[in-house]
Enzyme design. Structure first.
Site, mmCIF file in Angstrom:
data_model
loop_
_atom_site.group_PDB
_atom_site.id
_atom_site.type_symbol
_atom_site.label_atom_id
_atom_site.label_comp_id
_atom_site.label_asym_id
_atom_site.label_seq_id
_atom_site.Cartn_x
_atom_site.Cartn_y
_atom_site.Cartn_z
ATOM 1 N N GLU A 136 0.860 -1.181 0.000
ATOM 2 C CA GLU A 136 0.000 0.000 0.000
ATOM 3 C C GLU A 136 0.902 1.239 0.000
ATOM 4 O O GLU A 136 1.720 1.418 0.906
ATOM 5 C CB GLU A 136 -0.890 0.022 1.246
ATOM 6 C CG GLU A 136 -2.009 -0.996 1.205
ATOM 7 C CD GLU A 136 -2.875 -0.949 2.460
ATOM 8 O OE1 GLU A 136 -4.094 -1.120 2.339
ATOM 9 O OE2 GLU A 136 -2.329 -0.766 3.566
ATOM 10 N N ASN A 190 -5.980 -3.359 6.267
ATOM 11 C CA ASN A 190 -6.249 -3.577 7.693
ATOM 12 C C ASN A 190 -7.633 -3.087 8.089
ATOM 13 O O ASN A 190 -8.264 -3.654 8.983
ATOM 14 C CB ASN A 190 -5.178 -2.893 8.545
ATOM 15 C CG ASN A 190 -3.904 -3.711 8.583
ATOM 16 O OD1 ASN A 190 -3.921 -4.915 8.316
ATOM 17 N ND2 ASN A 190 -2.789 -3.078 8.899
#
Length: 653
Positions: A458, A496
């Protein structure tokens, strides 16, 4: 003397020399790799008719097929045409036409030699196998294989039967069922390649010799071919099904099972296998699984366009030698970077160096390659490498004040243009950057555990960052062989944020007395690579709690979860969490019976899908498509469903 012949088409060039050797070169006009589009195949039909005429009049003694592109031979069929080709009214005739063309090449009375460098995959390998002799460059760039299973299909241009003929049924089926790409030496060992050369510029000379000496590849040995005899073939097919069943459900991934059945029925006769290939192939091409896997392929390809042109990196400095920091450093060294790894002392750095050596020994074939990689990775307790680094990555504990202190200390050492990055898994970049004089320098590069296996990074963008800074971050991810997805700085970012409701929901069910083995089995039945409880152990219970707290999810002090953390039982890295772990594997009990495992799995995954919709609506990622590919790469979300947003749209999640 007969004048040399020359022909130029959109995809091919052909000429003969004074020795009557024909030189056929493929040069797909669009893109950096050669592909076998329908247009290219039709042009090749015309050229093969020319070969037949020239050979019959003694004007052609053989043909050498080469690539005109630096990237390699042929990367396969043109995947961009697959959606249109999946139409049942089009596909069978197109396949029959290609089958007939490749058979004509094989039946030519003159030798046809394939000279291979770089990628020789899928339809490219099928074309090479239809040639009479194959020469490959024996270097790190050459990769040979059948990746079709990753697109929900199997070889459809006659490659099934021809690979069985050349390599024998055991090795050929293994290559097709796994999609594994082989190095040139391994392909030579399996008889898919006949001759190895050291450099690409030797292909023409060896191709010439092969034509003039009328070389012809020999099939696999009798001992290898014997595995296709009736009783042995049945045994082999059943064993293959059992192995495939450990990784892929027949309902979700029908292609490997269809290939096994094709072999089971016709594997004793490679020509019969080719004749029946089309009937087995056609239903797969238009399946929802294949359609979604093609979508995933195109989304992953789109990630390669995000980098900054001209960005180059050679030195990386990693701060924090824990599991994540150490593994990031090891991966960068494996990918050819010069890496310095900083922590408080050698006692903290040495375990990371030991793990790195194990990674190199697993990935490299030769001791000298392992030794060279270890030389690229240097312990640096004083942090001297920071001032020379093109990229500095912080990977310490998820505590804001610790990260701020590190960046405040290192900011003055940065050389111009260097990337300053944090591997934070949940803390907003703007909060970390408060300690910097120039907060625009800090970007996020969030890796996933295990670093060597998960492809996603990311690239996290704060409100301070420029397009150039984010482009550099994406370029670096690509330089080390990772796939970058750009996300906005927000608590938990993408992966997440969507994982936590899924994992914590499963943990809560275990707290209420449900079987962790059953929940994990249900998630796998749905299509996840591992269940949520095993995943929590893999991530680390301490990391899970830290991210959960950062995202506002409560972890009750009297819970089993909190108790395990208090006891130092943090999951795989400590040998025990919700499961006990041995040699990197969770020791599981028997899961109780359940009438609808996949349905239970869908119920477990629903919070993940719901949160993905929320993340998209908040603009954390640029589009639903970027959310899908990010979640697939970061969590292993069932690729055959096309991602959580696609699965929700299809009513399958």
């Amino acid at each position: 003397m007969i004048a040399p012949q020359a022909t130029e088409t959109k995809h091919w060039s052909f000429h003969t020399d004074l020795e009557k050797i024909g030189w056929l070169t493929i040069h797909s006009p669009e893109g950096s790799v050669n592909v076998l589009s329908r247009e290219a195949i039709m042009e090749l039909e015309t050229l093969v008719a020319r070969f037949e005429d020239l050979a019959s009049s003694d004007q052609l003694v053989g043909v050498v097929l080469l690539s005109g592109k630096e990237s390699g031979f042929i990367a396969g069929a043109d995947v961009s045409e697959f959606d249109a080709m999946s139409d049942f009214s089009v596909l069978p005739e197109a396949l029959k036409r290609t089958h007939a063309l490749f058979a004509r090449i094989e039946e030519l009375k003159i030798p046809v030699v394939a000279g291979i460098h770089g990628f020789c995959l899928g339809g490219g390998l099928e074309l090479a196998l239809a040639c009479h002799y194959r020469i490959a460059v024996n270097d790190e760039k050459t990769r040979i294989g059948f990746p079709e299973v990753n697109l929900g299909i199997f070889p459809g241009f006659g490659g099934t039967g021809r690979s069985v003929r050349q390599a024998g049924p055991v090795d050929a089926m293994q290559i097709m069922l796994t999609g594994k790409m082989l190095r040139a030496g391994a392909a030579r060992g399996l008889n898919l390649v006949d001759k190895l050369v050291r450099h690409r510029d030797m292909l023409r000379w060896e191709g010439r010799k092969a034509v003039l000496q009328r070389r012809k590849s020999q099939p696999a040995s009798l001992a290898k071919r014997a595995m296709a005899w009736p009783l042995l073939r049945d045994y082999l097919a059943n064993k293959m099904r059992a192995e495939v069943g450990k990784k892929a459900n027949r309902v979700n991934y029908p292609a490997p099972y269809a290939l096994i059945e094709l072999f089971e029925q016709h594997g004793h006769d490679w020509q019969a296998m080719i004749r029946h290939e089309i009937d087995a192939f056609v239903p797969l091409m238009g399946s929802l699984t294949a359609t979604n896997l093609r979508r995933v392929f195109f989304l992953s390809e789109s990630l390669k366009k995000q980098g900054l042109k001209g960005a180059k990196f050679s030195r990386v400095h990693v701060i924090g030698a824990g599991v994540m920091g150490g593994d990031i450093a090891a991966w960068c060294a494996y990918r050819g970077m010069i890496v310095t790894l900083q922590d408080l002392d050698m006692a903290r750095i040495q375990p990371a160096l030991d793990r790195a050596k194990k990674l190199f020994q697993k990935r490299y074939k030769k001791k000298r390659e392992v030794d060279a990689a270890m030389l690229r990775l240097t312990a640096d307790p004083q942090g001297k490498g920071a001032s020379r680094a093109d990229v500095i990555i912080e990977a310490v504990v998820e505590k804001l004040e610790v990260k701020q202190s590190i960046f405040k200390g290192v900011e003055g050492q940065l050389k111009p243009g260097a990337i300053l990055a944090t591997n934070t898994s949940s803390i907003e970049l703007e909060r970390i950057a408060e300690a910097l004089q120039d907060p625009a320098r800090l970007i996020g590069l969030h890796f996933f555990n295990p670093v060597a296996q998960l492809p996603l990074v990311e690239v996290i963008r704060s409100r301070f960052n420029s397009d150039e800074a984010i482009g550099k971050g994406a370029s670096f991810a690509q330089a080390i062989g990772k796939s970058p997805v750009v996300v906005k700085s927000a608590p938990g970012f993408l992966v997440n944020r969507v994982l936590m409701p899924y994992m914590l929901g499963a943990v809560e069910r275990v707290e209420r007395g449900e079987s962790k083995e059953l929940l994990d089995a249900a998630a796998v039945a749905f299509g996840m690579p591992m269940g949520p409880i095993e995943l929590m152990d893999t991530v680390g219970l301490d990391v899970g709690k830290s991210v959960a707290t950062e995202l506002g999810h409560a972890v009750p002090e009297n819970s089993r979860f909190a108790q395990l953390i208090a006891e130092g039982k943090l999951g795989r890295k400590t040998g025990e969490g919700f499961y006990k772990w041995e040699k990197g594997k969770a020791i599981k009990g028997e899961a109780p019976a359940h009438a609808d495992l996949a349905g239970l799995g869908r119920e477990l995954v629903r919070p993940l899908v719901d949160m993905t919709e929320i993340v998209v609506s908040e603009g954390v990622v640029s589009s639903p498509e970027m959310a899908d590919i990010g979640v697939i790469m970061g969590t292993g979300f069932a690729p055959f469903l096309g991602g959580p947003m696609k699965a929700r749209a299809d009513g399958r999640a």
